[in-house]
Design a protein around this motif. Structure first.
Motif, mmCIF file in Angstrom:
data_model
loop_
_atom_site.group_PDB
_atom_site.id
_atom_site.type_symbol
_atom_site.label_atom_id
_atom_site.label_comp_id
_atom_site.label_asym_id
_atom_site.label_seq_id
_atom_site.Cartn_x
_atom_site.Cartn_y
_atom_site.Cartn_z
ATOM 1 N N TRP A 35 0.833 -1.205 0.000
ATOM 2 C CA TRP A 35 0.000 0.000 0.000
ATOM 3 C C TRP A 35 0.865 1.253 0.000
ATOM 4 O O TRP A 35 0.641 2.176 -0.770
ATOM 5 N N HIS A 36 1.871 1.283 0.855
ATOM 6 C CA HIS A 36 2.754 2.446 0.898
ATOM 7 C C HIS A 36 3.513 2.623 -0.415
ATOM 8 O O HIS A 36 3.674 3.748 -0.889
ATOM 9 N N ALA A 37 3.966 1.535 -0.997
ATOM 10 C CA ALA A 37 4.683 1.626 -2.270
ATOM 11 C C ALA A 37 3.782 2.196 -3.359
ATOM 12 O O ALA A 37 4.203 3.055 -4.144
ATOM 13 N N LEU A 38 2.542 1.748 -3.408
ATOM 14 C CA LEU A 38 1.595 2.243 -4.406
ATOM 15 C C LEU A 38 1.298 3.726 -4.179
ATOM 16 O O LEU A 38 1.335 4.525 -5.112
ATOM 17 N N CYS A 39 1.036 4.094 -2.938
ATOM 18 C CA CYS A 39 0.744 5.501 -2.627
ATOM 19 C C CYS A 39 1.949 6.396 -2.888
ATOM 20 O O CYS A 39 1.796 7.508 -3.408
ATOM 21 N N ASP A 40 3.145 5.927 -2.540
ATOM 22 C CA ASP A 40 4.354 6.715 -2.795
ATOM 23 C C ASP A 40 4.548 6.935 -4.289
ATOM 24 O O ASP A 40 4.861 8.042 -4.720
ATOM 25 N N ALA A 41 4.362 5.890 -5.072
ATOM 26 C CA ALA A 41 4.564 5.986 -6.523
ATOM 27 C C ALA A 41 3.573 6.947 -7.169
ATOM 28 O O ALA A 41 3.894 7.592 -8.172
ATOM 29 N N LEU A 42 2.382 7.052 -6.604
ATOM 30 C CA LEU A 42 1.348 7.899 -7.188
ATOM 31 C C LEU A 42 1.183 9.221 -6.436
ATOM 32 O O LEU A 42 0.225 9.949 -6.663
ATOM 33 N N ASP A 43 2.128 9.532 -5.556
ATOM 34 C CA ASP A 43 2.131 10.794 -4.803
ATOM 35 C C ASP A 43 0.827 11.059 -4.065
ATOM 36 O O ASP A 43 0.307 12.179 -4.061
ATOM 37 N N VAL A 44 0.293 10.021 -3.432
ATOM 38 C CA VAL A 44 -0.915 10.187 -2.624
ATOM 39 C C VAL A 44 -0.508 10.834 -1.302
ATOM 40 O O VAL A 44 0.354 10.298 -0.594
ATOM 41 N N PRO A 45 -1.082 11.987 -0.960
ATOM 42 C CA PRO A 45 -0.722 12.643 0.302
ATOM 43 C C PRO A 45 -1.062 11.765 1.509
ATOM 44 O O PRO A 45 -2.027 10.992 1.473
#
Length: 93
Positions: free
Chosen positions: A65-75
């Motif tokens: 989840w963190h990897a996906l959010c980091d890659a997509l710049d999710v705040p």
């Protein structure tokens, strides 16, 4: 006689579980787009795997989840859904 325990809410639990991972994918990205991202988005942080491949290989849902959010710049404020009482679970140990 044991005292009754308060029910645990998933947003208060420890590590993100697989079911919760998919709930967050649907809520944060939308069911169609989120599921497509999870199947098709190759992430360097997951050693060149998609989120689905990483999960199938045994990666922790929280890490994926963190990897996906980091890659997509999710705040950070948007990573845990829109429930006003939701917050990030404590780090995995």
């Amino acid at each position: 006689m044991r005292a009754a325990r308060a029910p645990r809410k998933w947003w208060q639990a420890g590590p993100v579980r697989l079911r919760e991972f998919w709930q967050l994918v649907d809520e944060v990205f939308g069911p169609g787009y989120g599921r497509a991202l999870a199947r098709e988005q190759v992430l360097d942080a997951l050693d060149g795997h998609t989120p689905v491949e990483a999960l199938d290989a045994g990666a922790q849902p929280r890490d994926v989840w963190h990897a996906l959010c980091d890659a997509l710049d999710v705040p950070d404020a948007d990573r845990w859904g829109t429930g006003r009482r939701r917050k990030a679970p404590p780090p995995s140990r």
